[in-house]
Scaffold this active site. Structure first.
Site, short mmCIF file in Angstrom:
data_model
loop_
_atom_site.label_atom_id
_atom_site.label_comp_id
_atom_site.label_asym_id
_atom_site.label_seq_id
_atom_site.Cartn_x
_atom_site.Cartn_y
_atom_site.Cartn_z
N HIS A 18 0.84 -1.21 0.00
CA HIS A 18 0.00 0.00 0.00
C HIS A 18 0.88 1.26 0.00
O HIS A 18 0.62 2.21 -0.73
CB HIS A 18 -0.88 0.05 1.25
CG HIS A 18 -1.91 -1.03 1.36
ND1 HIS A 18 -2.04 -1.83 2.47
CD2 HIS A 18 -2.87 -1.44 0.49
CE1 HIS A 18 -3.05 -2.67 2.30
NE2 HIS A 18 -3.57 -2.47 1.10
N LYS A 42 -17.99 -6.26 10.09
CA LYS A 42 -16.75 -7.06 10.03
C LYS A 42 -15.78 -6.56 11.09
O LYS A 42 -15.28 -5.43 11.00
CB LYS A 42 -16.14 -6.91 8.62
CG LYS A 42 -15.12 -7.97 8.30
CD LYS A 42 -14.70 -7.87 6.85
CE LYS A 42 -13.30 -8.40 6.65
NZ LYS A 42 -12.74 -8.02 5.37
N ARG A 91 -2.04 -5.55 -8.48
CA ARG A 91 -0.92 -6.47 -8.24
C ARG A 91 -0.83 -7.55 -9.31
O ARG A 91 0.23 -8.04 -9.62
CB ARG A 91 -1.08 -7.15 -6.86
CG ARG A 91 -0.87 -6.22 -5.69
CD ARG A 91 -1.40 -6.82 -4.42
NE ARG A 91 -2.85 -7.05 -4.52
CZ ARG A 91 -3.58 -7.65 -3.61
NH1 ARG A 91 -3.00 -8.12 -2.52
NH2 ARG A 91 -4.87 -7.80 -3.78
N SER A 130 -3.05 -7.93 3.26
CA SER A 130 -3.14 -7.73 4.71
C SER A 130 -3.44 -9.06 5.41
O SER A 130 -2.87 -9.35 6.47
CB SER A 130 -4.23 -6.70 5.02
OG SER A 130 -3.92 -5.48 4.40
#
Ligand code: COA
Length: 164
Positions: A18, A42, A91, A130
């Site tokens: 990031h 969440k 990515r 992550s």
């Protein structure tokens, strides 16, 4: 006119992948807002406050970057904030598939001329996410060099808290 860009995500936690996108985007735009999405359904590994604090620490060397948070639709936040550009990192081809779908949906929802701009992720970090960072770290693996130092410390502290 000020060129305002936005980079949104869960950032649970922010990684060097990031940060690479952020540092590059910060060079191109006058101001860059990093917005942490708040998802009430969440529970994250880090709380939203912690994610914001870690993102602030990791980007403190970048004077035109600020950290915010939002809930609900990204497009609403973009419309209210008047962002001309939404930055996304790519990515791999899987990201491309997902991002194309989101960019096209968001394009319908933006009220102004907001454009989604894609930056290719640095290949050095193309395999990290992550979740993978959290999984490896929680099983005792070394994630140094893949996340900012403040995140490394944050993960260690969190894991120690959990074992108490
Ligand atoms: N380097 C390293 N990791 C990266 C990365 C990079 N350059 N880019 C993305 N990732 C990782 C993220 O850490 C994340 O990992 P995780 O799934 O393990 O947490 C994963 O790749 C997905 O990232 P991203 O696609 O940015 O998802 P996100 O959940 O972080 O953010 C939002 C997605 C917030 C932009 C999107 O869900 C959103 O807009 N939400 C608001 C609701 C909305 O408007 N929905 C309609 C959208 S059309």
């Amino acid at each position: 006119m000020e060129r305002k860009a936005l980079y949104a995500g869960s950032f649970d936690p922010i990684t060097n992948g990031h940060l690479n996108i952020i540092e590059r985007a910060a060079k191109v735009y006058d101001s860059l807002t990093i917005a942490v999405v708040v998802n009430p359904n969440k529970a994250g590994f880090f709380t939203v406050d912690e994610r914001v604090a870690l993102a602030e620490e990791a980007t403190k060397h970048l004077s035109n970057v600020k950290i915010d948070r939002f809930n609900g639709l990204l497009a609403d936040y973009v419309n209210e904030g008047g962002f001309a550009t939404v930055i996304r990192g790519l990515r791999d081809s899987v990201d491309f598939q997902n991002e194309m779908q989101m960019a096209n949906m968001n394009a319908r929802l933006y009220k102004g001329d907001t454009e989604t701009v894609f930056l290719m992720g640095n290949p050095e970090y193309s395999y990290i996410s992550s979740s993978l960072i959290k999984e490896v770290a929680s099983l005792g693996g070394d994630v140094s060099g893949l996340v900012p130092d403040c995140v490394l410390t944050g993960i260690k502290n969190k894991l120690q808290e959990e074992t108490k």
